[in-house]
Write an enzyme that holds these catalytic residues in place. Structure first.
Site, PDB file in Angstrom:
ATOM      1  N   HIS A  14      34.650  34.622  41.622  1.00 39.84           N
ATOM      2  CA  HIS A  14      33.864  35.306  42.655  1.00 39.84           C
ATOM      3  C   HIS A  14      34.756  35.496  43.874  1.00 39.84           C
ATOM      4  CE1 HIS A  14      30.515  36.392  45.239  1.00 39.84           C
ATOM      5  NE2 HIS A  14      29.772  36.471  44.144  1.00 39.84           N
TER       6      HIS A  14
ATOM      7  N   HIS B 220      33.297  42.687  43.100  1.00 44.04           N
ATOM      8  CA  HIS B 220      33.547  41.432  43.813  1.00 44.04           C
ATOM      9  C   HIS B 220      33.607  40.202  42.909  1.00 44.04           C
ATOM     10  CE1 HIS B 220      29.269  41.389  43.165  1.00 44.04           C
ATOM     11  NE2 HIS B 220      29.306  40.080  43.363  1.00 44.04           N
TER      12      HIS B 220
END
Length: 156
Positions: A74, A59
């Protein structure tokens, strides 16, 4: 002083970091930068700068430039809880990457189906001075930005 042009890792609507609905990012606790609200489709997340892939998680990833500037991407908020679901990595931690190189395929609809915000914060790690980050015009106006277009400039 070094100047680093940081590119948008995904296309979408450019967003000021202060407008990211997560205080860890909006308050600059991780560092300063900007964000991109991606289209609601599967997108290709690319390297925002050239350098070494210092950290790679499904992620999120950090690319460290030759000048020692670490840039964190992110993919979504609270997406660590998904344990990689909705993300496909295409490189390995420690690889040298060039700006625009594919890092992760990001399934935005799958993230939204889990009730999570898919926004993509991009920050200079450990940057404590907001004035050292100059957002692009797209960020300032909240306009659309293409993947690989200038998101902000970091001065160290």
């Amino acid at each position: 002083m070094s100047t680093t042009q940081v590119l948008a890792p995904v296309g979408g609507r450019a967003v000021a970091l202060a407008d990211v609905p997560d205080p860890v990012f909006s308050a600059g606790m991780v560092g300063f930068g900007a964000a991109v609200d991606p289209p609601r489709e599967v997108v290709q997340a690319v390297a925002p700068v050239s350098g070494k892939l210092l950290k790679l998680m499904p992620h999120a990833y950090v690319v460290l430039t030759a000048d020692g500037v670490g840039v964190l991407v992110h993919l979504g908020l609270d997406t660590v809880a998904l344990n990689g679901e909705g993300f496909t990595t295409h490189v390995a931690q420690g690889d040298d990457v060039t700006h625009g190189q594919l890092i992760i395929t990001y399934d935005v609809p799958a993230i939204e189906a889990k009730g999570l915000n898919p926004i993509v914060p991009v920050v200079v790690m450990d940057e404590r001075e907001a004035a050292n980050v100059a957002p692009s015009a797209a960020v300032l106006t909240g306009n659309q930005i293409a993947s690989g277009a200038g998101l902000f400039t970091a001065n160290k």
